[in-house]
Design an enzyme around this catalytic site. Structure first.
Site, PDB file in Angstrom:
ATOM      1  CG  ASP A  94     -28.390  74.880 -10.658  1.00 33.63           C
ATOM      2  OD1 ASP A  94     -27.647  74.049 -10.753  1.00 33.63           O
ATOM      3  OD2 ASP A  94     -29.234  75.741 -10.832  1.00 33.63           O
ATOM      4  CG  ASP A 116     -24.496  70.847 -17.484  1.00 34.84           C
ATOM      5  OD1 ASP A 116     -24.105  69.754 -18.193  1.00 34.84           O
ATOM      6  OD2 ASP A 116     -25.224  71.712 -17.274  1.00 34.84           O
ATOM      7  CG  HIS A 190     -33.669  70.937 -14.996  1.00 38.84           C
ATOM      8  ND1 HIS A 190     -32.306  70.758 -15.653  1.00 38.84           N
ATOM      9  CD2 HIS A 190     -32.822  71.289 -14.260  1.00 38.84           C
ATOM     10  CE1 HIS A 190     -31.213  70.524 -15.483  1.00 38.84           C
ATOM     11  NE2 HIS A 190     -31.944  70.755 -14.183  1.00 38.84           N
ATOM     12  N   GLY A 191     -37.511  71.902 -14.201  1.00 43.68           N
ATOM     13  CA  GLY A 191     -38.886  73.117 -14.332  1.00 43.68           C
ATOM     14  C   GLY A 191     -40.056  72.262 -13.734  1.00 43.68           C
ATOM     15  CG  HIS A 234     -28.791  69.166 -11.244  1.00 48.59           C
ATOM     16  ND1 HIS A 234     -28.630  70.173 -11.710  1.00 48.59           N
ATOM     17  CD2 HIS A 234     -27.750  68.360 -10.484  1.00 48.59           C
ATOM     18  CE1 HIS A 234     -26.698  71.041 -11.311  1.00 48.59           C
ATOM     19  NE2 HIS A 234     -27.285  70.068 -11.043  1.00 48.59           N
ATOM     20  CG  ASN A 277     -29.362  70.928  -7.803  1.00 47.92           C
ATOM     21  OD1 ASN A 277     -28.813  70.434  -6.593  1.00 47.92           O
ATOM     22  ND2 ASN A 277     -29.231  71.959  -8.740  1.00 47.92           N
ATOM     23  CB  SER A 280     -39.598  74.721  -9.837  1.00 51.30           C
ATOM     24  OG  SER A 280     -38.999  74.098 -11.371  1.00 51.30           O
TER      25      SER A 280
HETATM   26 ZN   LIG Z   1     -30.008  71.794 -12.679  1.00 53.72          ZN
END
Ligand SMILES: [Zn+2]
Length: 335
Positions: A94, A116, A190-191, A234, A277, A280
């Site tokens: 990832d 990435d 993200h997160g 993502h 994805n 979390s």
């Molecule tokens: Zn990601």
């Protein structure tokens, strides 16, 4: 050089083709611990789902790259032991951030890597991605690339603002790089704090934040430009509010943690989005169970006592995602 094929792993090519055609998405769960790995395998076997086990740079630093690779190999054997004759498990890197890291993973048995280059200027992203693709394809390893920038924090990769993927760039990018799938930015993040309160509205009944909707118009534009091409999302945890509430009830402090509503992920799964994805949500499920167990059993100190309910809770969450959100249950290509 270790080939993933010798470890019983598979790349993403056939499963993505089937997922795009069938209108479902393959779950990509991040892991760093044995309990996460066991929960992922148990959930995949029970639901007869293909699964991507993914490892970030941070996970490699935490758990050690060699150990993680053996864990993935162990996951294949464990799946067989649980009764799955032909497990379809991908070991995926990832957010690879350099050619060297991707090469290192390919050489040690990964069946798929992400490069990435999304923070680089467009032409540099193309050059880097192409270099990784050329190396990976020699070993039949599949490559995920990224165009557009997601907001949020993932390990060391952090960005303040998101930039949606530009649909007018995707044909040129996919053609020139030869990548096998493309991560796009349409408003996921993200997160566990995907949106600032000022980006959201508030549900008057519960007081909970309601995030802004994903940019489905951008996704559909991209699908039109690249018909049938595998798209990746993502930052797609939904940040289940019952887990957040449990964490907060037992001494945690996660005010206004908010994710992507599952309804929207369900809708995305039916499109060319074939990999979603989720990281979390697993962290939240694990932490909620551990906090609750330790608060209710203050005299216990054997990690097995609190990691067992943590593993159970993660397994339940993974099964829920597979069956109720992504629709990848009963989708093994080889029965
Ligand atoms: Zn990601």
């Amino acid at each position: 050089m270790v080939s993933y094929k010798d470890l019983g792993l598979v790349n993403t090519r056939a499963m993505f083709a089937a997922a795009v055609k069938g209108g479902y998405a393959i779950p990509a769960f991040n892991f760093n611990t044995m309990e996460q790995m066991q929960a992922i395998v148990m959930a995949a076997v029970e639901t007869k789902s293909p699964v991507i086990m993914q490892v970030s740079k941070g996970a490699r630093n935490y758990a050690n790259a060699t150990i993680l690779r053996y864990m993935a190999q162990g996951a294949v054997e464990y799946a067989k032991e649980l009764g799955c004759a032909h497990p379809e498990i991908v070991l995926h890197l990832d957010h690879g951030d350099s050619f060297e890291l991707c090469k290192d993973c390919i050489d040690m048995g990964f069946s798929s890597v992400m490069i990435d280059g999304s923070s680089l200027p467009y032409e540099e992203n193309i050059a880097l991605t192409k270099k990784v693709v050329e190396y990976a394809h020699k070993y039949d390893v599949t490559v995920e690339a990224e165009l557009g920038v997601l907001a949020g924090v993932e390990d060391e990769v952090a960005s303040e603002v998101s930039h949606y993927t530009k649909p007018e760039e995707v044909i040129d990018f996919a053609t020139r790089t030869g990548c096998d799938s493309l991560a796009i930015s349409i408003g996921t993040s993200h997160g566990a704090y995907k949106f600032k309160p000022e980006q959201c509205t508030r549900d008057p009944k519960t007081g909970k934040l309601v995030p802004p909707p994903l940019a489905f118009d951008v996704l559909h534009e991209i699908e039109k430009k690249l018909p049938g091409f595998p798209i990746v999302l993502h930052g797609s945890s939904s940040v289940p509010q019952d887990e957040v509430d449990t964490i907060n009830a037992y001494g945690g402090k996660l005010p206004d943690a908010v994710g992507i509503p599952e309804e929207q992920l369900r809708e995305a799964s039916k499109s060319a989005v074939c990999k979603i994805n989720i990281d979390s949500d697993s962290r939240l499920a694990m932490t909620a169970a551990i906090r609750k167990y330790l608060a209710e059993n203050p005299s216990h100190f054997d990690p097995r006592q609190y990691l067992k309910p943590a593993r159970e809770n993660m397994k339940k969450m993974y099964i829920h995602k597979i069956v109720e959100v992504l629709g990848s249950d009963n989708k093994l290509l080889q029965k």
